[in-house]
Enzyme design. Structure first.
Site, PDB file in Angstrom:
ATOM      1  N   HIS A  25      -7.906  -0.395  -7.272  1.00  0.00           N
ATOM      2  CA  HIS A  25      -6.482  -0.588  -7.012  1.00  0.00           C
ATOM      3  C   HIS A  25      -5.777  -0.796  -8.347  1.00  0.00           C
ATOM      4  CE1 HIS A  25      -3.183  -2.806  -4.471  1.00  0.00           C
ATOM      5  NE2 HIS A  25      -2.702  -1.886  -5.294  1.00  0.00           N
ATOM      6  N   GLU A  71      -3.343   4.111  -3.670  1.00  0.00           N
ATOM      7  CA  GLU A  71      -2.107   4.566  -4.320  1.00  0.00           C
ATOM      8  C   GLU A  71      -2.324   5.101  -5.739  1.00  0.00           C
ATOM      9  OE1 GLU A  71       1.170   1.880  -1.931  1.00  0.00           O
ATOM     10  OE2 GLU A  71       0.703   1.326  -3.999  1.00  0.00           O
ATOM     11  N   GLU A 285      -0.727   0.724   5.031  1.00  0.00           N
ATOM     12  CA  GLU A 285       0.289  -0.278   4.701  1.00  0.00           C
ATOM     13  C   GLU A 285       1.605   0.125   5.353  1.00  0.00           C
ATOM     14  OE1 GLU A 285       0.952  -1.255   0.603  1.00  0.00           O
ATOM     15  OE2 GLU A 285      -1.194  -1.289   0.125  1.00  0.00           O
ATOM     16  N   GLU A 338       3.539  -9.525  -6.037  1.00  0.00           N
ATOM     17  CA  GLU A 338       3.885  -8.126  -5.782  1.00  0.00           C
ATOM     18  C   GLU A 338       4.147  -7.359  -7.088  1.00  0.00           C
ATOM     19  OE1 GLU A 338       3.739  -6.433  -3.092  1.00  0.00           O
ATOM     20  OE2 GLU A 338       3.359  -8.024  -1.638  1.00  0.00           O
ATOM     21  N   PHE A 347       6.286 -10.083   1.544  1.00  0.00           N
ATOM     22  CA  PHE A 347       5.949  -9.165   2.630  1.00  0.00           C
ATOM     23  C   PHE A 347       5.121  -9.832   3.730  1.00  0.00           C
ATOM     24  CE2 PHE A 347       6.891  -5.957  -0.589  1.00  0.00           C
ATOM     25  CZ  PHE A 347       7.399  -4.898   0.152  1.00  0.00           C
TER      26      PHE A 347
END
Length: 378
Positions: A25, A71, A285, A338, A347
């Site tokens: 990640h 991502e 997500e 974040e 979130f």
């Protein structure tokens, strides 16, 4: 892997939770960056596949779902195109960095990343999958795009935007090559796969595609018309915005480019379904950004509940139309750090006091628990 990861897997398993494990990640060991430039070198393929094999061997009897990368389109763009994320490499006009080449390095880094996924998946398929019974895939940040104006140029700009943001990373793992929409723009600077590499890519390297979807944006063509800022997606020559004629595309959240546009869920899921022959998907997500405020205001998160109700309703409908969606993850269980936004947005379904780390369920946590206990599901 380290000790905290081992504890995490055991705890999940003990509670009847199936871990959905991501191998990479964004970050990379500094040692590999210093030694050979990490993703800019083909040497990363061997190191990543070795790392993946260690994880498969150690935890594969308890891990059903493996994701190689989360991502990659974000950390490639921000790390090698705009330079806003480490290793902060870029060049004019895409960014202002001390080193880097935005017209070349993003394509090299992606090439090594795609082949790293393929090598890790090949190892998993050959040595572990049959006896462990798991699946392996990749997760892409998936914004949906709509034409700013209903013109042929803006509709083509939508397709380029999807190619430069999504298909760039998935097409090679399904079709053995990069999107034709990119080849037409980038030309020879886009790497090519050897016959051997293409064979490896085409031998079924995706059991599923993870879709991280939050928002929808308008796309304006900048290839055939002038734009004030034509570099929203690198060389896609488009301008992205959430505003048109003084109105937002949907309600704006605490994250400036995240808007509430439930129809975008159908758009992106349908795109993945049609482009990739309905390869199994997970919505890995989907979530609502709140500003950090006093706890009383944060706990009363009715906007988050409304967001998930609307997005889940749309997802339910697209599943009924045949999309092979196997699961859905809310981001996130807890308020957390974040990235560039730090602790300024939240979130989580649970409020976290960042001083004491005390966790308090928000209204959305109670709502989601009740939703999961209902008889009728997607």
């Amino acid at each position: 892997m380290n000790y905290p990861f081992y504890v995490f897997v055991i705890c999940c398993f003990g509670q009847g939770i199936k871990p959905f494990v991501t191998l990479n990640h964004y970050d990379i060991p500094q040692l590999l960056e210093d030694r050979y430039g990490s993703w800019l070198s083909s040497e990363i393929q061997l190191d990543f596949s070795y790392f993946a094999q260690v994880c498969f061997e150690a935890f594969g009897d308890r891990v059903t779902y493996w994701t190689t990368f989360n991502e990659p389109n974000v950390f490639i763009y921000d790390g090698y195109l705009t330079g806003t994320y480490p290793p902060s490499r870029c060049s004019y006009p895409f960014g202002n960095c001390s080193y880097g080449d935005s017209a070349l390095e993003p394509y090299i880094a992606t090439h090594n990343l795609v082949l790293s996924h393929a090598t890790a998946a090949e190892i998993y398929r050959k040595y572990y999958q049959e006896k462990q019974g798991g699946m392996i895939g990749i997760v892409i940040s998936a914004t949906w795009f709509e034409p700013y104006d209903d013109t042929p140029a803006d509709r083509l700009a939508v397709q380029r935007s999807l190619a430069f943001s999504f298909a760039w990373f998935v097409d090679p793992l399904v079709y053995g090559d990069y999107p034709p929409e990119m080849r037409q723009v980038v030309g020879s600077r886009l790497p090519t796969f050897s016959v051997e590499e293409r064979k490896k890519l085409l031998e079924g390297k995706l059991d599923f595609i993870g879709v991280n979807h939050y928002t929808t944006l308008y796309v304006k063509d900048c290839m055939f018309s002038s734009c004030s800022s034509p570099y929203s997606l690198g060389e896609a020559s488009v301008y992205l915005t959430g505003e048109k004629d003084g109105a937002y595309i949907g309600e704006q959240t605490a994250m400036s480019v995240f808007f509430v546009v439930p129809r975008g869920m159908e758009g992106i899921v349908s795109y993945v379904k049609e482009r990739y022959n309905n390869t199994p998907m997970f919505i890995t997500e989907n979530g609502y950004a709140q500003p950090t405020s006093v706890i009383e205001d944060s706990l009363n998160d009715t906007k988050r509940i409304e967001y998930h109700e609307k997005y889940l309703a749309v997802l339910s409908e697209v599943v009924r139309k045949g999309a092979d969606v196997r699961g859905y993850f809310i981001w996130s269980l807890l308020d957390n750090f974040e990235w560039l936004h730090g602790y300024l947005i939240r979130f989580g379904l649970h409020y976290v006091d960042f001083q004491t780390l005390q966790r308090t369920p928000k209204w959305s946590a109670t709502w989601y628990k009740e939703f999961l206990c209902e008889d009728n599901k997607i």
